[in-house]
Design a protein around this motif. Structure first.
Motif, mmCIF file in Angstrom:
data_model
loop_
_atom_site.group_PDB
_atom_site.id
_atom_site.type_symbol
_atom_site.label_atom_id
_atom_site.label_comp_id
_atom_site.label_asym_id
_atom_site.label_seq_id
_atom_site.Cartn_x
_atom_site.Cartn_y
_atom_site.Cartn_z
ATOM 1 N N ASN A 154 -25.801 21.348 2.401
ATOM 2 C CA ASN A 154 -26.916 20.695 1.829
ATOM 3 C C ASN A 154 -28.105 21.158 2.057
ATOM 4 O OD1 ASN A 154 -27.962 18.338 0.360
ATOM 5 N ND2 ASN A 154 -27.496 17.054 2.342
ATOM 6 N N ASP A 155 -28.649 22.358 1.798
ATOM 7 C CA ASP A 155 -29.480 23.169 2.464
ATOM 8 C C ASP A 155 -30.484 24.059 1.560
ATOM 9 O OD1 ASP A 155 -27.893 24.920 1.594
ATOM 10 O OD2 ASP A 155 -26.918 25.543 3.152
ATOM 11 N N TYR A 156 -31.386 24.598 1.661
ATOM 12 C CA TYR A 156 -31.914 25.899 0.863
ATOM 13 C C TYR A 156 -31.317 26.395 -0.330
ATOM 14 C CZ TYR A 156 -34.620 29.598 -1.175
ATOM 15 O OH TYR A 156 -34.810 30.468 -1.369
ATOM 16 N N GLY A 157 -29.681 26.642 0.608
ATOM 17 C CA GLY A 157 -29.122 27.724 -0.164
ATOM 18 C C GLY A 157 -28.558 26.920 -1.514
ATOM 19 N N ALA A 158 -28.156 25.637 -1.505
ATOM 20 C CA ALA A 158 -27.677 25.120 -2.570
ATOM 21 C C ALA A 158 -28.756 24.330 -3.722
ATOM 22 C CB ALA A 158 -27.353 23.892 -2.077
ATOM 23 N N GLU A 159 -30.100 23.865 -3.684
ATOM 24 C CA GLU A 159 -31.167 24.286 -3.835
ATOM 25 C C GLU A 159 -31.286 25.545 -4.672
ATOM 26 O OE1 GLU A 159 -32.494 21.734 -4.902
ATOM 27 O OE2 GLU A 159 -31.878 19.780 -3.032
ATOM 28 N N LEU A 160 -31.582 26.533 -3.984
ATOM 29 C CA LEU A 160 -31.639 27.715 -4.990
ATOM 30 C C LEU A 160 -30.306 27.754 -5.956
ATOM 31 C CD1 LEU A 160 -32.516 30.514 -5.374
ATOM 32 C CD2 LEU A 160 -31.616 31.575 -2.969
ATOM 33 N N ILE B 7 -20.349 20.566 -5.771
ATOM 34 C CA ILE B 7 -20.111 19.706 -4.645
ATOM 35 C C ILE B 7 -21.295 19.928 -3.135
ATOM 36 C CG2 ILE B 7 -18.715 18.151 -3.464
ATOM 37 C CD1 ILE B 7 -16.843 18.440 -5.540
ATOM 38 N N ARG B 8 -22.089 19.222 -3.311
ATOM 39 C CA ARG B 8 -22.822 19.458 -1.607
ATOM 40 C C ARG B 8 -21.879 18.851 -0.807
ATOM 41 N NH1 ARG B 8 -29.113 19.841 -2.229
ATOM 42 N NH2 ARG B 8 -29.635 20.867 -4.302
ATOM 43 N N CYS B 9 -21.909 19.527 0.775
ATOM 44 C CA CYS B 9 -20.292 19.234 1.854
ATOM 45 C C CYS B 9 -21.384 19.299 3.262
ATOM 46 C CB CYS B 9 -19.596 19.965 1.753
ATOM 47 S SG CYS B 9 -18.057 19.043 3.115
ATOM 48 N N ASP B 10 -22.227 18.219 3.690
ATOM 49 C CA ASP B 10 -22.892 18.004 4.979
ATOM 50 C C ASP B 10 -22.300 19.038 5.825
ATOM 51 O OD1 ASP B 10 -24.828 16.818 3.721
ATOM 52 O OD2 ASP B 10 -23.966 15.077 4.425
ATOM 53 N N THR B 11 -20.767 18.866 6.149
ATOM 54 C CA THR B 11 -20.407 19.997 6.574
ATOM 55 C C THR B 11 -20.302 21.511 6.919
ATOM 56 O OG1 THR B 11 -18.308 20.010 5.598
ATOM 57 C CG2 THR B 11 -18.897 18.668 7.941
ATOM 58 N N ARG B 12 -21.040 22.042 5.555
ATOM 59 C CA ARG B 12 -20.739 23.229 5.049
ATOM 60 C C ARG B 12 -22.646 23.800 5.449
ATOM 61 N NH1 ARG B 12 -15.899 25.027 4.222
ATOM 62 N NH2 ARG B 12 -15.778 26.766 3.076
ATOM 63 N N THR B 13 -22.326 24.953 5.229
ATOM 64 C CA THR B 13 -23.133 26.091 4.438
ATOM 65 C C THR B 13 -23.300 27.154 3.567
ATOM 66 O OG1 THR B 13 -23.319 27.249 6.540
ATOM 67 C CG2 THR B 13 -25.108 25.436 6.558
ATOM 68 N N THR B 14 -24.903 27.030 2.832
ATOM 69 C CA THR B 14 -24.700 28.009 1.010
ATOM 70 C C THR B 14 -24.133 29.383 2.056
ATOM 71 O OG1 THR B 14 -25.873 26.226 0.504
ATOM 72 C CG2 THR B 14 -25.796 28.307 -0.874
ATOM 73 N N MET B 15 -23.147 30.059 1.326
ATOM 74 C CA MET B 15 -22.707 31.666 2.141
ATOM 75 C C MET B 15 -24.093 32.344 0.490
ATOM 76 S SD MET B 15 -19.015 32.037 1.236
ATOM 77 C CE MET B 15 -18.502 30.522 0.519
ATOM 78 N N ILE B 16 -24.858 32.871 1.831
ATOM 79 C CA ILE B 16 -25.519 34.094 1.127
ATOM 80 C C ILE B 16 -25.903 35.409 2.103
ATOM 81 C CG2 ILE B 16 -28.434 34.347 1.397
ATOM 82 C CD1 ILE B 16 -28.963 30.883 1.397
ATOM 83 N N LYS B 17 -25.766 36.827 0.984
ATOM 84 C CA LYS B 17 -25.550 37.803 1.366
ATOM 85 C C LYS B 17 -26.887 38.286 1.476
ATOM 86 C CE LYS B 17 -20.414 37.676 0.838
ATOM 87 N NZ LYS B 17 -20.078 37.350 2.640
ATOM 88 N N PRO C 125 -12.038 27.149 6.503
ATOM 89 C CA PRO C 125 -11.283 25.704 5.481
ATOM 90 C C PRO C 125 -11.824 24.720 5.095
ATOM 91 C CG PRO C 125 -9.726 26.330 6.492
ATOM 92 C CD PRO C 125 -10.772 27.706 6.550
ATOM 93 N N LEU C 126 -12.178 24.217 3.771
ATOM 94 C CA LEU C 126 -13.211 22.722 3.919
ATOM 95 C C LEU C 126 -12.183 21.756 4.663
ATOM 96 C CD1 LEU C 126 -12.068 21.581 0.679
ATOM 97 C CD2 LEU C 126 -11.833 23.408 0.993
ATOM 98 N N ASP C 127 -12.635 20.675 4.926
ATOM 99 C CA ASP C 127 -12.547 19.571 5.832
ATOM 100 C C ASP C 127 -11.623 18.887 4.414
ATOM 101 O OD1 ASP C 127 -14.356 17.830 4.399
ATOM 102 O OD2 ASP C 127 -15.176 18.549 5.742
ATOM 103 N N SER C 128 -10.395 17.662 5.046
ATOM 104 C CA SER C 128 -10.114 16.926 3.714
ATOM 105 C C SER C 128 -11.193 15.981 3.194
ATOM 106 C CB SER C 128 -8.842 15.914 5.142
ATOM 107 O OG SER C 128 -10.329 14.843 5.905
ATOM 108 N N ALA C 129 -12.350 15.502 3.038
ATOM 109 C CA ALA C 129 -13.108 14.467 2.588
ATOM 110 C C ALA C 129 -13.434 16.141 1.162
ATOM 111 C CB ALA C 129 -14.191 14.262 2.857
ATOM 112 N N CYS C 130 -13.845 16.999 1.565
ATOM 113 C CA CYS C 130 -14.396 17.368 1.033
ATOM 114 C C CYS C 130 -13.170 18.225 -0.129
ATOM 115 C CB CYS C 130 -15.731 19.084 1.925
ATOM 116 S SG CYS C 130 -17.324 18.600 2.238
ATOM 117 N N GLU C 131 -12.202 18.451 0.408
ATOM 118 C CA GLU C 131 -11.161 18.887 -0.719
ATOM 119 C C GLU C 131 -10.805 17.354 -1.279
ATOM 120 O OE1 GLU C 131 -7.068 20.624 1.198
ATOM 121 O OE2 GLU C 131 -6.545 18.090 0.722
#
Length: 494
Positions: A79-85, A100-110, A130-136
């Motif tokens: 739930n960050d700038y990378g998600a918006e982009l 899906i936006r997940c508060d426990t993760r950050t978007t991967m940017i290389k 690995p993603l958590d049970s709620a996001c899964e």
């Protein structure tokens, strides 16, 4: 054979494809470096351009979309700038977004920093556990809704934590309930054996790692050609396409080697994302009805188009059709012409255009066309239709009909492509120039810039008009006059 390829590629627009995979953003910071930093002996890069494109599984979705398919992309971001982009980039590419936006993760940017043509460094950010049970649970709910609505499922697993055992089990269950064409491109293909995919696409290193074999200093193909049973035991796929970089690909039908497709030579290839292009084109070709060898040829061609481009690239449907048109020098319509020119320009090729009647080809023509070709990389020749020549030269011309003139021009090594033009409303090549937008418009020295009404169109698109000297005493008119005034030639003609 080219006609078969064209027919299959046109059918790419029919299927709806669901892509499940790791979403990444590839960012490129380009500039120049002329000095070292005073803080440390590292180069300072003055950034001149900042480009972000879809990477990872999102690049697979982009490739499928540009090849013509209707695409839905399912993934997770933070739930960050990378998600918006990411959302903006997916929308720009025309990809339906079920991310899906997940508060426990950050978007991967290389992010890659490039000075001139030299990659200086890459820095990565984003969650790769690995993603958590709620996001899964959220992701499985999306899959249950979307899986039945699509013709094919493409899984692009970069081993970044998205595809958990729970997600894979859900896919197996859904595929039993709603059987689909499933293609898998994954670092650990053995995890998807229970899906019994229609297509698995490992690269050489991935396959060797799964087979627990050491790489040998010999041909990649030789190391895997006899491994069909072991490969099938790992993938469980109806077709396994093992890509081998410059050696092409090995295509296995279950546990039997079906064929070895060759790779096209590319100078300075940019291989980032080439596997995404390959699996996308192979999937769409299979859905269109192609057998495995034909699908592999189409996929290899698509990857060739992609690796000739900068950044993380994709292959457009029009570019793929143009690729299979390249062997045929005669361009039949302006749509094909536009696709070819777009492909050449994406490869950084300099296009030269010239035009004429070329009624009786002589040494002056050949010399002129060779000089024109030397001005760039690709020479395209516009040739007047028979009706156009009659309007320009009179009712007794042309001597040779259009098909004959095209065939002779196509036989010259200097000429890349030939296209006919001319209409009752306009016998100039201006309409072609507006499509080609050549870097160079070449004409003979018997013209002037002011006598060419199409010159304005050339310069409008940043092109240059170049007048080339002609070979003295060489012209079609002189040849025809000689035929009609030389007795021996008149008798031979009769």
């Amino acid at each position: 054979m080219e006609l078969i390829y064209q027919t299959l590629i046109k059918a790419f627009m029919q299927p709806a494809v669901l892509v499940l995979g790791d979403l990444m953003i590839d960012t490129y910071l380009r500039g120049a470096s002329t000095r070292l930093s005073p803080e440390a002996p590292v180069p300072v890069v003055d950034i001149s351009s900042h480009t972000s494109v879809l990477g990872g599984g999102a690049n697979t979705a982009a490739n499928l979309r540009h090849l013509g398919a209707s695409v839905t992309f399912v993934s997770l971001v933070g739930n960050d700038y990378g998600a918006e982009l990411a959302g903006e980039l997916l929308q720009k590419e025309g990809i339906r977004d079920e991310v899906i936006r997940c508060d426990t993760r950050t978007t991967m940017i290389k992010t890659r920093v490039i000075a001139g043509q030299q990659l200086l460094t890459r820095y990565d950010e984003g969650t790769e556990v690995p993603l958590d049970s709620a996001c899964e649970a959220q992701l499985i709910a999306v899959l249950e809704r979307e899986f039945p609505l699509h013709d094919a499922i493409v899984i692009a697993d970069y081993n970044k934590g998205l595809l958990t055992p729970g997600i894979i089990a859900a896919l197996e269950r859904l595929n039993q309930q709603h059987p689909k064409f499933v293609a898998v491109d994954a670092r650990k293909l053995q995890q998807y054996k229970g899906l019994q995919p229609a297509l698995a696409k490992p690269n050489f290193r991935e396959m060797m790692a799964m087979l627990e074999l050491p790489e040998q200093p010999c041909s990649k193909a030789q190391q895997l050609e006899e491994m069909g049973e072991a490969i099938y035991a790992v993938t469980g796929a109806a077709v396994t396409a093992v890509t081998l970089d410059e050696e092409g690909a090995l295509i296995f039908l279950e546990d039997k080697l079906l064929c070895h497709t060759a790779a096209r030579a590319v100078s300075n290839p940019n291989v980032s994302g080439a596997g995404d292009t390959y699996v996308s084109a192979f999937t769409l070709a299979s859905l269109a009805g192609a057998n495995a060898p034909t699908a592999a040829e189409i996929a290899g061609a698509a990857a060739t188009v992609a690796i000739r481009k900068n950044n993380t690239a994709h292959c457009k449907q029009s570019e793929l059709m143009a690729y299979f048109s390249m062997k045929d020098k005669y361009i039949r319509d302006v749509e094909e012409l536009e696709a070819l020119c777009e492909m050449y320009k994406s490869q950084g090729k300099k296009i030269v255009f010239t035009n004429g009647c070329f009624d009786i080809l002589h040494s002056g023509h050949v010399s002129y066309l060779e000089r024109a070709a030397s001005l760039g990389d690709i020479l395209i020749v516009g040739v007047n239709t028979d009706e156009s020549i009659k309007r320009l030269k009179g009712p007794e011309r042309p001597i040779n009909h259009l098909n004959d003139r095209v065939q002779v021009l196509a036989g010259l090594g200097a000429v890349a492509h030939v296209i006919a033009f001319g209409s009752g409303q306009d016998d100039t090549p201006e309409s072609l120039i507006r499509i080609i937008r050549p870097a160079i418009f070449a004409k003979g020295g018997d013209y002037s810039r002011e006598s060419l009404p199409e010159a304005t169109a050339v310069e409008e698109f940043g092109g240059e008009v170049v007048l080339l000297p002609l070979v003295p005493d060489r012209s079609t008119t002189l040849i025809i006059k000689r035929i009609y005034t030389t007795p021996a030639l008149k008798v031979a003609e009769g």
